[in-house]
Design a protein around this motif. Structure first.
Motif, PDB file in Angstrom:
ATOM      1  N   ASN A   4       0.823  -1.197   0.000  1.00 24.02           N
ATOM      2  CA  ASN A   4       0.000   0.000   0.000  1.00 24.02           C
ATOM      3  C   ASN A   4       0.867   1.262   0.000  1.00 24.02           C
ATOM      4  O   ASN A   4       0.536   2.255  -0.646  1.00 24.02           O
ATOM      5  CB  ASN A   4      -0.942  -0.023   1.207  1.00 24.02           C
ATOM      6  N   ALA A   5       1.993   1.203   0.699  1.00 19.73           N
ATOM      7  CA  ALA A   5       2.927   2.327   0.689  1.00 19.73           C
ATOM      8  C   ALA A   5       3.436   2.559  -0.728  1.00 19.73           C
ATOM      9  O   ALA A   5       3.459   3.690  -1.222  1.00 19.73           O
ATOM     10  CB  ALA A   5       4.089   2.054   1.647  1.00 19.73           C
ATOM     11  N   GLU A  39       9.021   4.446  -2.648  1.00 18.47           N
ATOM     12  CA  GLU A  39       9.904   3.597  -3.440  1.00 18.47           C
ATOM     13  C   GLU A  39      10.482   2.513  -2.531  1.00 18.47           C
ATOM     14  O   GLU A  39      10.861   2.800  -1.397  1.00 18.47           O
ATOM     15  CB  GLU A  39      11.034   4.459  -4.009  1.00 18.47           C
ATOM     16  N   LEU A  40      10.529   1.270  -3.026  1.00 14.88           N
ATOM     17  CA  LEU A  40      11.055   0.164  -2.217  1.00 14.88           C
ATOM     18  C   LEU A  40      12.337  -0.348  -2.830  1.00 14.88           C
ATOM     19  O   LEU A  40      12.410  -0.582  -4.034  1.00 14.88           O
ATOM     20  CB  LEU A  40      10.017  -0.971  -2.141  1.00 14.88           C
ATOM     21  N   LYS A  41      13.379  -0.512  -2.028  1.00 14.24           N
ATOM     22  CA  LYS A  41      14.631  -1.088  -2.517  1.00 14.24           C
ATOM     23  C   LYS A  41      14.987  -2.288  -1.656  1.00 14.24           C
ATOM     24  O   LYS A  41      15.403  -2.146  -0.513  1.00 14.24           O
ATOM     25  CB  LYS A  41      15.750  -0.041  -2.460  1.00 14.24           C
ATOM     26  N   THR A  58      -5.669  -1.608  -0.725  1.00 16.13           N
ATOM     27  CA  THR A  58      -4.943  -2.297  -1.792  1.00 16.13           C
ATOM     28  C   THR A  58      -5.963  -2.952  -2.723  1.00 16.13           C
ATOM     29  O   THR A  58      -7.112  -3.164  -2.342  1.00 16.13           O
ATOM     30  CB  THR A  58      -4.027  -3.394  -1.238  1.00 16.13           C
ATOM     31  N   ARG A  59      -5.497  -3.270  -3.927  1.00 15.27           N
ATOM     32  CA  ARG A  59      -6.365  -3.954  -4.886  1.00 15.27           C
ATOM     33  C   ARG A  59      -6.825  -5.268  -4.267  1.00 15.27           C
ATOM     34  O   ARG A  59      -6.023  -6.018  -3.712  1.00 15.27           O
ATOM     35  CB  ARG A  59      -5.545  -4.208  -6.162  1.00 15.27           C
ATOM     36  N   ARG A 104       1.791  -7.756  -8.471  1.00 12.28           N
ATOM     37  CA  ARG A 104       1.349  -6.555  -7.761  1.00 12.28           C
ATOM     38  C   ARG A 104       2.593  -5.812  -7.313  1.00 12.28           C
ATOM     39  O   ARG A 104       3.683  -6.347  -7.362  1.00 12.28           O
ATOM     40  CB  ARG A 104       0.579  -6.838  -6.475  1.00 12.28           C
ATOM     41  N   ASN A 105       2.367  -4.602  -6.812  1.00 12.07           N
ATOM     42  CA  ASN A 105       3.481  -3.922  -6.167  1.00 12.07           C
ATOM     43  C   ASN A 105       3.921  -4.784  -4.996  1.00 12.07           C
ATOM     44  O   ASN A 105       3.088  -5.396  -4.318  1.00 12.07           O
ATOM     45  CB  ASN A 105       3.041  -2.550  -5.657  1.00 12.07           C
TER      46      ASN A 105
END
Lengths: 119, 422, 492
Positions: free
Chosen positions: C158-159, C165-167, C384-385, C429-430
């Motif tokens: 959700n973030a 941004e996720l690393k 979220t979806r 998904r993300n």
């Protein structure tokens, strides 16, 4: 020469001792004639069926199960694996089809053990 | 409404369907969850199947192929990629099987009789709880077998195998032939759980050590297996301090037993025998639910597929009789495991349904020679099974004559391992 | 240059990221693992505590009960399984009954609703499988069960849905505070620059802080070992059953899980950081202690499907540090560097309330102090979806789902009845699954009784297809080192 082995002719699993050379072998520890036959065969010419896979193209999966049509000398198992690793067959294949003739000059063919239609 | 729905298209399901059709039932449907018929035999590419049934040594796919051909010749309908979600029995005795697949979607299929032939699954690392981290590289032997034989991928190069069940032994040879180094097979019991011929041809042939009374006490490695601790156990199967050897490897294969897969059975109210972990069945494989039959590894784990086919044919016969209203339901005898016997199948016998005899399948608890298995009704010995040797790995098929049972109206058949009489 | 870098994508870091996404800020979430929620969040008791344990006045006491109440909405928004079951702290002696009274009083002070002391008969009426000598219990109706890794994953997803941004696989190796007051975070992959840093690195939070400042807290890794049982005995108990707490903690609990299994554990062994080995003596200890409250378990040890271990991050005192035993959620002595540390139990329960506190009461005032004007993110979507769980649908909806997407008609995981469509969905998904464990954590293939024996080859195949790589490239968990397959079987 002398060797100890377990007989696999029946579930009894007798521990055999096979001694001798050439055409002259004595088997001890066996409970029946089958044990003697097995022991001598193992000393003079041990043979095994080789079941494995080869690459198949155009079928549902990428490996076709195969086996040597008859037992081949035990000492040639790894050579046969090498030869078979180069074999590629195309679907369709029927069970019993020869995928490799005369593997490792044994005079024995390798055959498909499964029917695989083309997809 | 189908006459018979068979859940599972492996060796048991195929044999049951073929027999039911031969008995004159036409409206049969086989539901198979995988992409082809034949079940687990499709990945068992080794030879050694069918000695009893076909009098020759077939590979798994060949054995399955023979039964698939029979089913095709008899034009028995089947659905692939079809998963049964659950089954219920309605008040009017109709069975409703809920299943799904991609083409038909969600189905509620009705049948007069159902044959359960879902097979079994492997015990896992989780179930035996080996201490350590839980890295990649721990596989059940069957999972590795599928990766190697069907997908064409190796699951590692340096292998230790825990458990000397047949699949583990077969995979020791298979991985060796494919170039892996199998370092040893550990078996916690003082004897192997595999067939002798597999120990000879899969281990001895390749000089792979079989360490009896040894188990794995720790798995090293965080991301992928790096080594395992192999430790000797005492007679109570407890690890003996100071006997641990750390063996470097990248793969641990587990062949530590099979468990009948009975989630659908349980959900439907089928009574489960605690000893076999499968349904309690009759001489014609009927469960406690009228018209619901079960056969093969879903009932008890067999070591030879020939016996699976044999048992499943009985289920097919029983279901056919049920559909036609010819099945007798009055139970005369129950069976029970006495000293030295682990379990007995069938659990109950209706004598009127027998042709001339009943095959009672059982496992002994330990290796013995100079013994026999005796069958008692009360204090009276009614039959004796002889063999040179009894081993837990090999299921005993004890045939009891109908005529012997007919001397008694009812009772309990008790099977006991006893010393051979002089 | 990011506005804010968050180190650690467990429940704490991810939740802070999500709450920051409500504002127009440039946020990066960094983690050294190959998936989010892969350490403490992955393996814990999975309990949403009522809040009577926490000492009133401390952050633990402040955030537990409100966090519990917030679970309903966040789990609904994110599609995370959550069940309010209630809990029982059981007493075997009069002395323990007195402890229950104390807990009850604490609960009242912490604002915990729906609590009462129940006596022998009522306890055994509520729970038929408890030890007969149990003479009473503290019942708390708001205690519940959640799937912690699913919550962690969905919060992170959700973030990212909302702009964070996720690393992953960016293990922080050093942090430099530059002359202009910003930070350069060196990782195993690249350097990341940020104006503000939130340190939510779990057991490693003290090591991370040492990179920029003098240590003032120390984190001890305490390992907890658990067993999971087959769903067949998932209803052996209905409430979360705690023993009476001692100074060593909450003790060995017996609890249903939100997915219908039964869980026992944990112990609390101090260990090296990163050590989540199970050991035979600890496994035996768990079993022995679980039996004290639930002797019925004796018959079901053959129904265990998995044992595992996780760590907690307990703040402790040493030569240089002190501890109040409370959560550390504050701007550190190093300006613009926030510590979100010592976040042990009831951290999971408190996450919604503490993350909100961290953003509203620590980070935003810090930005305001520095003259940074923060606008609200009007597009923030807290949901979220939706993810369809096929086996929870009605027969009619199952029918419709397969008509819409035939892949719902293809069961991949037999034990948990998980379809191909569900697996494809959690990959695409993300913060999607890229590993076998990633799929297990998100939608359960491999979490059932066969532990992936049947479905693992299929899951590997689906991952390879969806991610456009070879099956050999699919990892079990860790990147590169966690390989499953070691090559093809033929010289092709």
């Amino acid at each position: 020469m002398k060797k100890e082995m377990v007989c696999i002719s029946c579930p009894m699993g007798c521990h055999l001792t096979v001694e001798g050379e050439g055409d002259n072998w004595t088997v001890t520890g066996n409970s029946c004639k089958n044990g003697e036959r097995y022991g001598i065969q193992e000393m003079t010419d041990p043979r095994r069926i080789l079941p494995t896979t080869v690459v198949i193209k155009g079928a549902m999966i990428s490996r076709l199960p195969v086996k040597t049509a008859q037992e081949i000398p035990k000492g040639k198992l790894f050579d046969a694996m090498d030869e078979l690793s180069k074999v590629v067959v195309e679907a369709p294949v029927k069970v019993g089809d020869v995928v490799l003739k005369n593997v490792c000059d044994t005079g024995i063919d390798v055959i498909a053990t499964k029917t695989m239609p083309a997809v | 409404m189908y006459d018979i729905i068979v859940i599972g298209g492996g060796p048991a399901g195929l044999a049951a369907a073929v027999e039911a059709k031969k008995e004159g039932v036409d409206n049969i449907l086989i539901l198979e969850r995988d992409r082809e018929l034949g079940g687990i035999l499709n990945q068992c590419i080794h030879n050694g199947f069918g000695l009893h049934t076909f009098k020759e040594q077939l590979t798994g796919p060949e054995y399955a192929g023979r039964y698939i051909d029979m089913a095709m010749d008899l034009k028995i309908p089947y659905k692939l990629n079809t998963m049964v979600l659950d089954m219920e029995r309605k008040d009017d005795d109709t069975k409703v099987v809920h299943a799904i697949n991609e083409e038909d979607g969600y189905m509620a299929l009705e049948a007069k009789a159902v044959i359960l032939t879902m097979g079994c699954r492997e015990r896992t690392a989780g179930a035996i709880g080996i201490p350590g981290f839980r890295p990649a590289g721990v596989f059940t032997a069957g999972t590795a077998q599928r990766f190697i034989n069907m997908e064409g991928y190796m699951t590692g190069k340096e292998v230790v195998i825990l458990g000397s069940g047949d699949i583990g032994l077969i995979m020791a040879r298979r991985m060796t032939l494919e170039g892996a180094h199998v370092k040893c097979v550990c078996e916690i019991m003082p004897y192997s759980n595999g067939l002798t011929r597999n120990i000879v041809q899969c281990l001895d042939d390749f000089n792979i050590p079989l360490k009896l009374s040894h188990t794995i006490t720790f798995i090293h490695g965080k991301d992928r297996v790096e080594a395992v601790d192999v430790t000797q156990v005492d007679e109570n199967l407890k690890p003996i301090p100071g006997t641990t050897e750390t063996i470097p490897c990248d793969t641990l294969l587990l062949s530590v037993g099979l468990i009948p897969e009975n989630e659908i059975s349980r959900g439907a109210g089928v009574e489960i025998d605690r000893r076999t972990q499968g349904p309690s069945i009759s001489e014609l494989c009927e469960t406690n639910l009228p018209g619901v039959f079960a056969a093969g590894n879903v009932v008890h784990v067999h070591d030879l597929v020939d016996f699976v086919s044999q048992e499943a044919a009985l289920a097919g016969k029983g279901a056919a009789r049920y559909v036609k209203g010819h099945l007798e339901e009055d139970i005369n005898f129950t069976t029970v495991n006495g000293d030295g016997i682990g379990n007995v199948v069938p659990e109950k016998i209706t004598v009127a349904n027998l042709d001339d005899s009943v095959n009672c399948y059982m496992r002994v608890r330990k290796v013995s020679t100079d013994t026999v298995i005796n069958c008692y009704i009360g204090d009276e010995k009614i039959a004796t099974k002889k063999a040179r040797k009894f081993v837990p790995a090999e299921m005993v098929n004890f045939k009891i004559k109908k005529s012997d049972l007919e001397k008694y109206h009812d009772g309990e058949l008790k099977f006991v391992v006893e010393p051979k009489e002089a | 240059m990011y506005d804010i870098a968050i180190i650690g994508a467990g429940i704490a870091g991810s939740y802070v990221a999500r709450e920051l996404a409500r504002y127009q800020l440039n946020v990066v979430l960094i983690d050294g693992e190959n998936d989010v929620a892969n350490q403490i969040t992955k393996a814990n008791s999975a309990i949403v505590h009522a809040g009577y344990d926490a000492v009133p006045g401390k952050k633990k006491g402040l955030f537990n009960a409100p966090g519990n109440i917030m679970y309903e909405k966040v789990c609904r928004d994110l599609g995370v399984p959550f069940k309010r079951t209630g809990s029982l702290v059981v007493a075997h002696t009069e002395r323990e009954m007195m402890t229950l009274q104390r807990l009850y009083q604490r609960g009242v002070m912490n604002g915990v609703p729906d609590m009462r002391i129940v006596f022998q008969d009522e306890v055994h009426e509520m729970e038929e499988n408890l030890a007969p000598d149990i003479c009473g219990a503290l019942y708390a109706g708001t205690a519940g069960l959640v799937s912690p890794y699913e919550l962690g994953i969905k919060v992170a997803e959700n973030a990212v849905d909302n702009g964070v941004e996720l690393k992953l696989n960016h293990l922080v190796t050093n942090i430099a505070k530059k002359d202009d007051g910003t930070f350069k975070i060196e990782t195993t992959e690249e350097d990341i620059e940020a104006k503000y840093v939130v340190n939510a690195a779990g057991v490693y939070a003290d090591d991370i802080y040492k990179m920029v400042g003098d240590p003032y807290f120390k984190i001890l890794a305490r390992r907890g070992v658990y067993f999971i049982f087959d769903k067949e005995i998932g209803d052996l108990v209905h409430n979360v059953i705690f023993p009476c707490p001692t100074k060593n903690g909450k003790g060995i609990l017996v609890s249903p899980t939100v997915h219908g299994n039964l869980l026992i554990g944990p112990d609390a062994m101090p260990v090296e950081k990163g050590d989540i080995d199970t050991t035979q003596d600890r496994l035996d200890y768990i079993k022995a202690n679980a039996l004290k409250n639930c002797p019925e378990l004796e018959h079901y040890f053959n129904k265990i499907i998995r044992s595992y271990a996780g760590t907690r991050n307990t703040p402790v005192a040493d030569t240089y540090t002190t501890t109040s035993g409370d959560f550390i959620i504050e701007e550190s002595p190093v300006k613009n560097f926030v510590n979100f540390a010592g976040y042990e139990s009831p951290g999971l329960t408190s996450a919604p309330a503490s993350a909100t506190y961290c953003v509203e009461d620590v980070i935003l005032p810090m930005l305001e102090r520095d003259g940074v004007h923060v606008e609200e993110n009007k597009d923030f979507n807290p949901k979220t979806r939706p993810h369809i769980i096929f086996n929870q649908l009605s027969d009619e909806d199952k029918k419709k789902a397969i008509e819409k997407d035939p892949r719902y008609g293809k069961i991949i995981c037999r034990c948990e009845s998980i379809t191909e469509a569900e697996i494809v969905d959690v990959i695409n998904r993300n913060v999607g699954a890229t590993t076998v464990r990633g799929v297990t954590k998100r939608c359960r293939p491999g979490a059932g009784r066969c532990q992936g024996g049947f479905c693992q080859p299929r899951v590997v195949e689906i991952l390879a297809r969806e991610l456009g790589c070879d099956m050999e490239d699919i990892m079990y968990d860790a990147k590169d080192k966690g390989y499953i397959l070691s090559g093809k079987t033929k010289n092709q």
